[in-house]
Design a protein around this motif. Structure first.
Motif, short mmCIF file in Angstrom:
data_model
loop_
_atom_site.label_atom_id
_atom_site.label_comp_id
_atom_site.label_asym_id
_atom_site.label_seq_id
_atom_site.Cartn_x
_atom_site.Cartn_y
_atom_site.Cartn_z
N LEU A 9 -32.56 -2.64 118.30
CA LEU A 9 -33.01 -2.84 119.67
C LEU A 9 -32.27 -1.92 120.64
CD1 LEU A 9 -34.79 -4.33 121.69
CD2 LEU A 9 -33.04 -6.11 121.81
N ARG A 10 -30.97 -1.75 120.45
CA ARG A 10 -30.19 -0.85 121.31
C ARG A 10 -30.79 0.55 121.30
NH1 ARG A 10 -25.03 0.33 119.47
NH2 ARG A 10 -24.67 1.38 121.41
N TYR A 11 -31.06 1.06 120.11
CA TYR A 11 -31.62 2.40 119.98
C TYR A 11 -33.04 2.46 120.52
CZ TYR A 11 -27.70 4.20 117.25
OH TYR A 11 -26.47 4.63 116.85
N LEU A 12 -33.84 1.49 120.18
CA LEU A 12 -35.23 1.45 120.63
C LEU A 12 -35.31 1.46 122.15
CD1 LEU A 12 -38.11 1.24 119.40
CD2 LEU A 12 -37.92 -1.22 119.68
N LEU A 13 -34.50 0.63 122.79
CA LEU A 13 -34.50 0.58 124.25
C LEU A 13 -33.95 1.87 124.86
CD1 LEU A 13 -33.44 -3.11 124.98
CD2 LEU A 13 -35.73 -2.11 125.01
N ALA A 14 -32.95 2.46 124.23
CA ALA A 14 -32.41 3.73 124.74
C ALA A 14 -33.48 4.81 124.70
CB ALA A 14 -31.18 4.15 123.94
N ASP A 74 -42.02 -4.71 125.65
CA ASP A 74 -41.91 -6.17 125.63
C ASP A 74 -40.45 -6.62 125.55
OD1 ASP A 74 -44.64 -6.42 125.80
OD2 ASP A 74 -44.91 -7.11 123.73
N MET A 75 -39.68 -5.96 124.68
CA MET A 75 -38.28 -6.35 124.52
C MET A 75 -37.49 -6.09 125.80
SD MET A 75 -37.67 -7.72 121.67
CE MET A 75 -37.62 -7.69 119.92
N LEU A 76 -37.77 -4.96 126.46
CA LEU A 76 -37.07 -4.67 127.70
C LEU A 76 -37.38 -5.73 128.75
CD1 LEU A 76 -35.21 -2.86 129.34
CD2 LEU A 76 -37.23 -1.51 129.98
N ARG A 77 -38.63 -6.13 128.83
CA ARG A 77 -39.02 -7.20 129.77
C ARG A 77 -38.25 -8.48 129.48
NH1 ARG A 77 -40.11 -8.95 134.44
NH2 ARG A 77 -41.72 -10.52 134.63
N CYS A 78 -38.16 -8.84 128.20
CA CYS A 78 -37.42 -10.04 127.81
C CYS A 78 -35.94 -9.91 128.16
CB CYS A 78 -37.56 -10.30 126.31
SG CYS A 78 -39.22 -10.74 125.77
N VAL A 79 -35.36 -8.76 127.84
CA VAL A 79 -33.95 -8.52 128.13
C VAL A 79 -33.69 -8.65 129.63
CG1 VAL A 79 -32.17 -6.71 128.19
CG2 VAL A 79 -33.45 -7.15 126.08
N GLU A 80 -34.55 -8.03 130.43
CA GLU A 80 -34.36 -8.08 131.88
C GLU A 80 -34.46 -9.50 132.42
OE1 GLU A 80 -37.38 -5.32 133.08
OE2 GLU A 80 -36.00 -3.61 133.03
N LEU A 81 -35.45 -10.26 131.95
CA LEU A 81 -35.63 -11.63 132.43
C LEU A 81 -34.44 -12.52 132.07
CD1 LEU A 81 -39.41 -12.20 131.71
CD2 LEU A 81 -38.30 -12.16 133.95
N ILE A 82 -33.97 -12.41 130.85
CA ILE A 82 -32.84 -13.23 130.43
C ILE A 82 -31.56 -12.77 131.13
CG2 ILE A 82 -31.40 -13.89 128.47
CD1 ILE A 82 -33.98 -13.81 126.76
N HIS A 83 -31.39 -11.46 131.26
CA HIS A 83 -30.20 -10.92 131.91
C HIS A 83 -30.08 -11.41 133.35
CE1 HIS A 83 -27.43 -7.87 133.54
NE2 HIS A 83 -26.94 -7.88 132.32
N GLU A 84 -31.21 -11.51 134.04
CA GLU A 84 -31.21 -12.01 135.42
C GLU A 84 -30.69 -13.45 135.50
OE1 GLU A 84 -35.24 -11.77 136.76
OE2 GLU A 84 -35.22 -9.57 136.86
N ARG A 103 -29.24 -8.93 124.24
CA ARG A 103 -29.95 -8.24 123.15
C ARG A 103 -29.93 -9.07 121.88
NH1 ARG A 103 -27.42 -3.23 125.17
NH2 ARG A 103 -25.77 -3.68 123.67
N THR A 104 -28.79 -9.66 121.57
CA THR A 104 -28.69 -10.50 120.38
C THR A 104 -29.62 -11.70 120.50
OG1 THR A 104 -26.41 -9.83 120.01
CG2 THR A 104 -27.11 -11.87 118.95
N MET A 105 -29.66 -12.29 121.68
CA MET A 105 -30.52 -13.44 121.92
C MET A 105 -32.00 -13.07 121.76
SD MET A 105 -30.53 -15.80 125.28
CE MET A 105 -31.56 -17.21 125.44
N VAL A 106 -32.39 -11.94 122.35
CA VAL A 106 -33.80 -11.53 122.32
C VAL A 106 -34.28 -11.26 120.91
CG1 VAL A 106 -35.39 -9.68 123.01
CG2 VAL A 106 -33.89 -10.73 124.70
N VAL A 107 -33.49 -10.56 120.10
CA VAL A 107 -33.97 -10.26 118.74
C VAL A 107 -34.03 -11.51 117.87
CG1 VAL A 107 -33.27 -7.84 118.75
CG2 VAL A 107 -31.72 -9.56 117.83
#
Length: 121
Positions: A9-14, A74-84, A103-107
């Protein structure tokens, strides 16, 4: 597709985020964005290609496949929502700890939960 892990996920989002500002993404840009070696990027690119999430063309240019693009979006959207929502949880996390946690939570979320967070119910 193989199981998506936090490192993937880290690489995919980068790659997704880099490709939003420059159409051609290379290993050097990814290595700089993630503060890792080009060798690490090359190794992960092979894994992500096997997962059909990206293609690497001649001269090392890297592009997300349609599947990789949609998954990253989709993953970025999830990361952003949870991060907020992290501050409201009362955790005393540094920014880096919060990003890693999210990131760990989302995957590890079930697919139906990720679809709901991404707005694809």
């Amino acid at each position: 597709m193989a199981e998506l892990r936090e490192a993937h996920l880290r690489y995919l989002l980068a790659i997704y985020e880099l490709s939003r500002s420059a159409p051609d993404v290379g290993t050097q840009a990814i290595a700089k964005a993630l503060n890792c070696s080009k060798a690490s990027v090359t190794k992960m690119m092979a894994i992500l290609m096997d997962m059909n999430l990206l293609v690497r063309e001649r001269y090392g240019k890297i592009y997300l496949t349609d599947t990789g693009f949609l998954l990253a979006k989709d993953m970025l959207r999830c990361v952003e929502l949870i991060h907020e929502r992290i501050p409201a949880m009362g955790f005393d996390l540094t920014e880096e700890e919060a990003r890693d946690f999210v990131r760990t939570m989302v995957v590890n979320l079930p697919e139906h939960c990720r679809r709901r967070l991404a707005g694809r119910t």
